[in-house]
Design a protein around this motif. Sequence first.
Motif, PDB file in Angstrom:
ATOM      1  N   SER A  32       0.842  -1.189   0.000  1.00  0.00           N
ATOM      2  CA  SER A  32       0.000   0.000   0.000  1.00  0.00           C
ATOM      3  C   SER A  32       0.871   1.230   0.000  1.00  0.00           C
ATOM      4  O   SER A  32       2.056   1.172   0.315  1.00  0.00           O
ATOM      5  CB  SER A  32      -0.904   0.010   1.229  1.00  0.00           C
ATOM      6  N   LEU A  33       0.250   2.356  -0.345  1.00  0.00           N
ATOM      7  CA  LEU A  33       0.975   3.625  -0.314  1.00  0.00           C
ATOM      8  C   LEU A  33       1.503   3.916   1.077  1.00  0.00           C
ATOM      9  O   LEU A  33       2.620   4.383   1.253  1.00  0.00           O
ATOM     10  CB  LEU A  33       0.029   4.753  -0.717  1.00  0.00           C
ATOM     11  N   ALA A  34       0.674   3.618   2.078  1.00  0.00           N
ATOM     12  CA  ALA A  34       1.075   3.903   3.449  1.00  0.00           C
ATOM     13  C   ALA A  34       2.348   3.154   3.808  1.00  0.00           C
ATOM     14  O   ALA A  34       3.224   3.670   4.488  1.00  0.00           O
ATOM     15  CB  ALA A  34      -0.045   3.536   4.415  1.00  0.00           C
ATOM     16  N   CYS A  35       2.443   1.934   3.317  1.00  0.00           N
ATOM     17  CA  CYS A  35       3.602   1.109   3.645  1.00  0.00           C
ATOM     18  C   CYS A  35       4.834   1.514   2.853  1.00  0.00           C
ATOM     19  O   CYS A  35       5.932   1.086   3.154  1.00  0.00           O
ATOM     20  CB  CYS A  35       3.316  -0.355   3.380  1.00  0.00           C
ATOM     21  N   GLY A  36       4.647   2.281   1.813  1.00  0.00           N
ATOM     22  CA  GLY A  36       5.816   2.748   1.066  1.00  0.00           C
ATOM     23  C   GLY A  36       6.176   1.887  -0.107  1.00  0.00           C
ATOM     24  O   GLY A  36       7.036   2.251  -0.894  1.00  0.00           O
ATOM     25  N   ALA A  38       4.219  -0.902  -3.112  1.00  0.00           N
ATOM     26  CA  ALA A  38       3.039  -1.618  -3.575  1.00  0.00           C
ATOM     27  C   ALA A  38       3.334  -2.165  -4.951  1.00  0.00           C
ATOM     28  O   ALA A  38       4.073  -1.563  -5.729  1.00  0.00           O
ATOM     29  CB  ALA A  38       1.842  -0.688  -3.618  1.00  0.00           C
ATOM     30  N   PHE A  59       5.026   0.817  -7.066  1.00  0.00           N
ATOM     31  CA  PHE A  59       5.345   2.053  -6.366  1.00  0.00           C
ATOM     32  C   PHE A  59       6.353   1.663  -5.311  1.00  0.00           C
ATOM     33  O   PHE A  59       6.086   0.799  -4.481  1.00  0.00           O
ATOM     34  CB  PHE A  59       4.069   2.607  -5.707  1.00  0.00           C
ATOM     35  N   CYS A 136       1.302  -1.067  12.360  1.00  0.00           N
ATOM     36  CA  CYS A 136       1.819  -0.017  11.475  1.00  0.00           C
ATOM     37  C   CYS A 136       1.812  -0.481  10.020  1.00  0.00           C
ATOM     38  O   CYS A 136       1.473   0.273   9.120  1.00  0.00           O
ATOM     39  CB  CYS A 136       3.236   0.374  11.873  1.00  0.00           C
ATOM     40  N   PHE A 137       2.235  -1.717   9.793  1.00  0.00           N
ATOM     41  CA  PHE A 137       2.345  -2.189   8.417  1.00  0.00           C
ATOM     42  C   PHE A 137       1.361  -3.319   8.097  1.00  0.00           C
ATOM     43  O   PHE A 137       1.433  -3.921   7.026  1.00  0.00           O
ATOM     44  CB  PHE A 137       3.779  -2.629   8.113  1.00  0.00           C
TER      45      PHE A 137
ATOM     46  N   PHE B 347       0.471  10.054   3.094  1.00  0.00           N
ATOM     47  CA  PHE B 347       1.456   9.080   2.635  1.00  0.00           C
ATOM     48  C   PHE B 347       1.682   9.167   1.127  1.00  0.00           C
ATOM     49  O   PHE B 347       2.769   8.908   0.639  1.00  0.00           O
ATOM     50  CB  PHE B 347       1.017   7.665   3.004  1.00  0.00           C
ATOM     51  N   HIS B 351       6.125   9.872   0.918  1.00  0.00           N
ATOM     52  CA  HIS B 351       7.135   8.963   0.377  1.00  0.00           C
ATOM     53  C   HIS B 351       7.846   9.543  -0.832  1.00  0.00           C
ATOM     54  O   HIS B 351       8.931   9.116  -1.184  1.00  0.00           O
ATOM     55  CB  HIS B 351       6.501   7.623  -0.007  1.00  0.00           C
ATOM     56  N   PRO B 386       1.318   1.895  -9.625  1.00  0.00           N
ATOM     57  CA  PRO B 386      -0.051   1.374  -9.691  1.00  0.00           C
ATOM     58  C   PRO B 386      -1.097   2.369  -9.187  1.00  0.00           C
ATOM     59  O   PRO B 386      -2.279   2.155  -9.380  1.00  0.00           O
ATOM     60  CB  PRO B 386       0.003   0.138  -8.790  1.00  0.00           C
TER      61      PRO B 386
END
Lengths: 279, 393
Positions: A32-36, A38, A59, A136-137, B347, B351, B386
């Motif tokens: 995911s985007l949050a996780c940095g 994807a 990403f 968090c992840f 986010f 990033h 994506p």
Amino acid sequence: MWDYTDKVKEHFLNPRNVGEIEKPDGLGDVGSLACGDALKLTFKLDDNERIVDARFKTFGCASAIASSSALTEMIKGLTLEEASEISNEDIADYLGGLPKEKMHCSVLGREALEAAIANYRGVELPQAEGEIVCECFGVTDVEIRRAISESNLRTVEDVTNFTKAGGGCGKCEEKILELLNESSRGEKLQAIPMSGPRRMTNIEKIKKIEKVLEREIKPTLKKDGGNIELIDVDGDYVLVSLRGTCASCAKSQTTLKEYVEKKLREQVLDTLIVEEYRQ
Amino acid sequence: MEKQIIYMDNNATTRVAPEVLEEMLPYFSELYGNPSSMHSFGGQIEAKIGEARKKIADLLNCSPEEIVFTSCGTESDSTAILSALQSNVEKRHIVTTRVEHPAVKNLSENLDILTGHKHRVTQLPVAADGTVDLQQYEDSLSDDTAIVSIMWANNETGVIFPIKEMAEIAGERNILFHTDAVQAVGKIAIDLAAVPVDFLSLSGHKLHAPKGIGVLYVRKGTPYFPFLIGGHQEHGRRGGTENVTSIIGLGKACELAARHIDRENTTVKQLRDKLENGLLEKIPNSILNGHKTARLPNTTNVSFEYVEGEAILLHLDRYNICASSGSACTSGSLEPSHVLRAMGVPFTAAHGSIRFSLSVYNNEDEVDFILEKLPPIIANLREMSPFRQQRHK
């Protein structure tokens, strides 16, 4: 600056198979985007379930892009059966290795592949069923257990490098430690469908067998005046020598198969065969 | 042929100015005496250190006796904060912000272990533009507050805090005030006659002096406990033989900084603005992080949505363009920068943040080169991302 191999740099700068297949047979969307990072993987199959085309969109950092590119190259031409054998270590190896802090990028690749295969087969992914350990992840205990066992992880830091778990607020460190201890105690790892057979080195196998012998089997046999010694381990064959009353007991073969082998299969490897060593 | 480096990472470190190096060289070779020695061979070094101290004091508009040499900005920060706690041992509260440098942030989070006393730490939040609310700051102070430690300017965004007002508010309540001015000194004018801070940290390598030299300014009359205890150096305020060459280099660098300060706010600022406006204009879905005007003249921090910072940096690296990023992947940690998170940068953008920090050594050709090379890099990475289409379908 990260110490990337030339192959990682090359795949990052000239990624293969970027894009998305329209009407794919399998689609895996992980991270995911949050996780940095994807990764969206799509593939197309021929009539024999052989992957004829694979594309990715990613990403993420250089190693995430390189891992995705490598993955698509690796799976093209493979049957689904063959592709499902690919581990994150295989992806990292293909790239000549990844910095240890970046191993989670190869895990991302494997997860996308599994998700895409599961999507094709119409089945649920096992990690979705687990209990969230790292909030968090969003990493589950199933994923962590699997990474620990597949990549022989020993420390919380290892687990973070491979799965990201523990890399945020750090509150789940204790829970990760528990999972690490659990596996080193030799308890049976939760069976995970879709993963290939767990590879164990010979030394690891011997150590685990010895542990089970010392802790459980020998004390039980000693109660009846018997004993057992490990002589050798050859592949799946565990050669033992029975001592004391066991050596002359008529039921010794039953003990060996029904008790010793069963215990070892449960706790070490379910393909083990226990045989008595005779000079 | 030597690679032509385009260096826009001056908040990380700066090149040693040629004049600075020249000033230092004799003290590596023939003039190697110890300033503490009784002979004139060493004594001349002490005199030279005195000159350097004077130049630094002039840049800050303070007195030379208020300058204590340290090894780095981090040592200065630790010295100031721990000194304040020792001189106010009954007070157990410290006020800082959520966007401090790790030298202050991590220290303040470990005070209990270091001092053996339980402390309360207030980390003031920041608004979306990175600024702090003065009223909230004032309300956070109490009779129990031993020290306030707030950076003059933020290293990642360049946002400047109202240190004068904050120090005055603390002063009215007899609370010690420390500012980490590592990013501010040399880039904006600092006048310690007008700004009543008790402690100020600066670091040599951020203003064209070498690495390994820092300063702690300690206002006359401020209670003080040394961090490194040893010899009588620095009047007993910091033990250890002086880093002579670097002190001399820092003196020269401060002399140059005083001379260049106008250029920082004209030439450098114009280049920064051209770069910033050009990027925001040429690249869709790009966002400026930090207050538009209350900001260092050399720093710009721009987020490019849907792409990841490390990938951008490595593409820039192919053109020998040096910048940095607040993305998770560049830091070795797994989360994006604490500064951007404190500002609530989503986010999608955190990033993909890139910081360019300029210096008087940059020129317009370099800015034009980046404006030419960066937009296609972002477009290329977005092509691969994506997330790009989800919003633009």
